[in-house]
Design an enzyme around this catalytic site. Structure first.
Site, PDB file in Angstrom:
ATOM      1  N   ASP A  16       0.825  -1.214   0.000  1.00  0.00           N
ATOM      2  CA  ASP A  16       0.000   0.000   0.000  1.00  0.00           C
ATOM      3  C   ASP A  16       0.859   1.264   0.000  1.00  0.00           C
ATOM      4  OD1 ASP A  16      -2.380   1.347  -0.052  1.00  0.00           O
ATOM      5  OD2 ASP A  16      -2.758   1.186   2.102  1.00  0.00           O
ATOM      6  N   ASN A  64     -11.150  -2.773  -4.823  1.00  0.00           N
ATOM      7  CA  ASN A  64     -10.492  -1.740  -5.638  1.00  0.00           C
ATOM      8  C   ASN A  64     -11.285  -1.388  -6.905  1.00  0.00           C
ATOM      9  OD1 ASN A  64      -7.152  -2.889  -4.750  1.00  0.00           O
ATOM     10  ND2 ASN A  64      -8.262  -1.126  -3.943  1.00  0.00           N
TER      11      ASN A  64
HETATM   12  C1  IPE Z   1      -5.232  -2.809   0.030  1.00  0.00           C
HETATM   13  O1  IPE Z   1      -4.956  -1.477  -0.236  1.00  0.00           O
HETATM   14  C2  IPE Z   1      -5.314  -3.582  -1.251  1.00  0.00           C
HETATM   15  C3  IPE Z   1      -4.057  -3.744  -1.972  1.00  0.00           C
HETATM   16  C4  IPE Z   1      -2.879  -3.392  -1.564  1.00  0.00           C
HETATM   17  C5  IPE Z   1      -4.181  -4.377  -3.264  1.00  0.00           C
HETATM   18  P1  IPE Z   1      -6.112  -0.383  -0.290  1.00  0.00           P
HETATM   19  O2  IPE Z   1      -5.454   0.918  -0.442  1.00  0.00           O
HETATM   20  O3  IPE Z   1      -7.118  -0.757  -1.315  1.00  0.00           O
HETATM   21  O4  IPE Z   1      -6.751  -0.551   1.153  1.00  0.00           O
HETATM   22  P2  IPE Z   1      -7.794   0.363   1.928  1.00  0.00           P
HETATM   23  O5  IPE Z   1      -8.965   0.578   1.009  1.00  0.00           O
HETATM   24  O6  IPE Z   1      -7.114   1.650   2.243  1.00  0.00           O
HETATM   25  O7  IPE Z   1      -8.135  -0.414   3.146  1.00  0.00           O
HETATM   26  C1  IPE Z   2      -1.740   0.219  -3.238  1.00  0.00           C
HETATM   27  O1  IPE Z   2      -1.548   1.573  -3.412  1.00  0.00           O
HETATM   28  C2  IPE Z   2      -1.995  -0.482  -4.538  1.00  0.00           C
HETATM   29  C3  IPE Z   2      -3.407  -0.855  -4.741  1.00  0.00           C
HETATM   30  C4  IPE Z   2      -4.351  -0.805  -3.865  1.00  0.00           C
HETATM   31  C5  IPE Z   2      -3.760  -1.336  -6.058  1.00  0.00           C
HETATM   32  P1  IPE Z   2      -2.740   2.599  -3.340  1.00  0.00           P
HETATM   33  O2  IPE Z   2      -3.197   2.888  -4.727  1.00  0.00           O
HETATM   34  O3  IPE Z   2      -3.801   2.158  -2.415  1.00  0.00           O
HETATM   35  O4  IPE Z   2      -1.998   3.865  -2.758  1.00  0.00           O
HETATM   36  P2  IPE Z   2      -2.546   4.891  -1.683  1.00  0.00           P
HETATM   37  O5  IPE Z   2      -3.002   4.107  -0.504  1.00  0.00           O
HETATM   38  O6  IPE Z   2      -3.651   5.628  -2.336  1.00  0.00           O
HETATM   39  O7  IPE Z   2      -1.371   5.750  -1.399  1.00  0.00           O
HETATM   40 MG    MG Z   3      -4.144   2.405  -0.407  1.00  0.00          MG
END
Ligand code: IPE
Ligand code: IPE
Ligand code: MG
Length: 232
Positions: A16, A64
């Site tokens: 993340d 997502n």
């Molecule tokens: C968790 O990250 C899912 C992945 C890393 C693929 P998110 O960024 O989607 O998680 P939340 O929504 O903040 O919990």
């Molecule tokens: C994690 O990075 C990757 C996925 C969830 C696909 P994020 O896209 O959630 O990045 P932040 O949390 O917005 O920084």
């Molecule tokens: Mg995230």
């Protein structure tokens, strides 16, 4: 290389912080996802050097899909490119690629790339690398229940072992260490069953900045934990 006394067998990552990493640099979010893929590749290689045999990467959750269309589209495209490019490289290193998640809703070309990578690497045994992709743990559990019901297995035959064999991770050991980057302290629907007794390592480091050195900190922390599994 540094010696670590007690290594986890199975390490899983909630990768993340890609979006925030890009924002900090004034870049589009998708550049963060690109940088995240490079990071994943290096970290997997580093774990391979330690001889760790099971690695799981959470790269796209069933939740997502709720992101804006352009982000979802761009992200799926980047993932497809990278699977295509990296499959041969993983194959050479003896890595077996597996997919944890649903094919449902994914673009046809992406499904094809995943299937090809899985097929190409299916006889490799140095490491099993799970891509949790279009993955949700509750969905996985529901899928397991469906598969047990579809096979007409009588209730008294259903136990924890049998249930585990119906999960996407069938045959793999439970997760020993879950690493979440990006500073949030939650599980986000990841491997709920398999991490029932995992150790957790949370760090504020954003995923694209996570590297071998940060991995060693996580392993050092793991090494200091006393795992009791309910015993004294
Ligand atoms: C968790 O990250 C899912 C992945 C890393 C693929 P998110 O960024 O989607 O998680 P939340 O929504 O903040 O919990
Ligand atoms: C994690 O990075 C990757 C996925 C969830 C696909 P994020 O896209 O959630 O990045 P932040 O949390 O917005 O920084
Ligand atoms: Mg995230």
């Amino acid at each position: 290389m540094k010696k670590i006394a007690r290594l986890p067998k199975h390490v899983a990552f909630i990768m993340d912080g890609n979006g925030r990493w890009a924002k900090k640099r004034g870049l589009p979010r998708l550049e963060g996802h690109r940088a995240g893929i490079a990071s994943a590749r290096k970290v997997v290689e580093h774990l391979g050097d330690y001889g760790i045999r099971y690695v799981t990467l959470y790269s796209f959750s069933t939740e997502n899909w709720k992101r804006p269309r352009e982000e979802v589209g761009g992200l799926l495209k980047i993932l497809e490119e990278s699977i295509g490019k990296q499959a041969a490289e993983f194959h050479e290193k003896g890595v077996q690629i597996r997919h944890l998640g649903h094919y449902h809703r994914l673009p046809r070309q992406l499904n094809k790339s995943i299937e090809e990578a899985v097929e190409l690497t299916k006889n490799n045994s140095k490491m099993i690398l799970n891509f949790a992709f279009n993955y949700g743990s509750r969905l996985e559990i529901v899928d397991a229940v469906r598969s047990i019901a579809a096979q007409g297995i009588p209730p008294e035959k259903i136990d924890e072992k049998l249930f585990s064999r119906h999960l996407y991770t069938a045959g793999q050991p439970d997760v020993d260490l879950v690493v979440r980057t990006g500073g949030d302290l939650r599980i986000s629907n990841f491997l709920l069953w398999q991490s029932a007794y995992s150790e957790y390592y949370f760090t504020d480091v954003l995923w694209p900045d996570f590297n071998a050195e940060e991995m060693d900190k996580a392993l050092a922390s793991y090494n200091q934990r006393q795992r009791r599994f309910g015993k004294l």
